[in-house]
Every structure is written in C-alpha cells, then in structure tokens.
Design an enzyme around this catalytic site. Structure first.
Site, PDB file in Angstrom:
ATOM      1  N   SER A 105      32.436  31.365 102.829  1.00 24.49           N
ATOM      2  CA  SER A 105      31.103  31.160 102.274  1.00 24.49           C
ATOM      3  C   SER A 105      31.148  31.426 100.777  1.00 24.49           C
ATOM      4  CB  SER A 105      30.080  32.037 102.992  1.00 24.49           C
ATOM      5  OG  SER A 105      30.400  33.399 102.831  1.00 24.49           O
ATOM      6  N   SER A 106      30.068  31.757 100.186  1.00 25.68           N
ATOM      7  CA  SER A 106      29.917  31.553  98.748  1.00 25.68           C
ATOM      8  C   SER A 106      29.857  32.812  97.901  1.00 25.68           C
ATOM      9  CB  SER A 106      28.636  30.755  98.530  1.00 25.68           C
ATOM     10  OG  SER A 106      28.661  29.595  99.296  1.00 25.68           O
ATOM     11  N   GLU A 143      28.460  24.262  96.422  1.00 22.94           N
ATOM     12  CA  GLU A 143      29.105  22.974  96.311  1.00 22.94           C
ATOM     13  C   GLU A 143      28.080  21.865  96.538  1.00 22.94           C
ATOM     14  OE1 GLU A 143      29.566  24.437 100.512  1.00 22.94           O
ATOM     15  OE2 GLU A 143      30.112  25.315  98.600  1.00 22.94           O
TER      16      GLU A 143
END
Length: 152
Positions: A37-38, A91
């Site tokens: 994940s981010s 993204e």
C-alpha cells in the site's frame, strides 16, 4: 527509509513481454515485485535506483498499464508526498487520457491523504511516463522501497 522512483516503457510480442520489457527499462526487471500500500516512513530519502540483486523480493507501489491496440496512448503516474513523520504514495493510470489530468489527479489524492493525517508535506515528487502503442506496449511508474538486503 530509502526509496527510488522509477519509470519505464517498451513494446513486446505479448502483453506480458511488453510489461516485462517496461520493467527492465525502468531498472526493476530482474527482481520480484511485491505490491504494497501507500505508506512511507517520515523523512524518507529519495535516491536514484541502484543495481538490485537478481531475484530479490522488492516492495513497491506500482502503476502500470498495457495495451495491444496500436495508437493507444498509455500513461502511468506515481506521486510521492514526504512529511516529517509519515509519507504517502498514490498511483494513477489511463489509456488515451490527458497525462496532465492524471498527474493532477495523483497530486490531489496524495495531498488529500496527507491532509487527512494532518501531516505537512515537506517534499512532493511526481513521476509520469507516456507511450504510444506501436503493436503491444506497456508503461510502468513505481516507487521502490530500498534496503541493504536487495542492493547488489
């Protein structure tokens, strides 16, 4: 924490080969990518990609798109916001979408994520890559999480 922000584009005889060639063009074709994940640690350091040990298990945030329709315009984007205590990555991708619109979307999303966490952005970096498909094409933009175990 150290990261590298990379992008690549290429063609190939199949969708898989085009994707693999784009990864190789980005400098991450000889490793196993693990999508995460981010989230980034605070004060993350951004550096150029370095040679990675072939076959390594490498964490990354990956934006990719592939097409076998000649003339398609492929765009992949990653946006990175780094704060003192935390950072975020987003993204965006699209076919025949205005690259600037995708960049704006990614910037909006990453700023929103930081605002929701009450984290001030110290550094904002965007990587965008676009490619017009000739036969079968692919683009990738990625944030690669680096550590000593994977560096050659």
């Amino acid at each position: 924490m150290k990261i590298a922000i990379v992008s690549g584009k290429d063609e190939g005889p199949t969708k898989l080969n085009a994707f693999d060639n784009a990864l190789t063009n980005a400098g991450i074709g000889d490793v196993n990518l693990i999508k995460v994940s981010s989230m980034l640690a605070g004060n993350t350091e951004v550096q150029e990609i370095v040679p990675l040990k072939p076959g390594s298990m490498v964490n990354c945030v990956l934006s990719t798109i592939t097409s076998d329709k000649p003339g398609d315009i492929l765009t992949a984007v990653v946006a990175v916001a780094i704060g003192e205590k935390l950072g975020c990555v987003v993204e965006a991708k699209g076919i025949d979408k205005d690259p600037e619109t995708l960049v704006d979307k990614a910037i909006y999303m990453v700023k929103y994520m930081m605002e929701q966490r009450n984290i001030e952005i110290k550094e904002l970096i965007v990587e965008e890559i676009t490619h017009e498909v000739e036969e079968i094409g692919s683009v990738v933009a990625s944030v690669v999480y680096l550590n000593d175990d994977i560096i050659e």
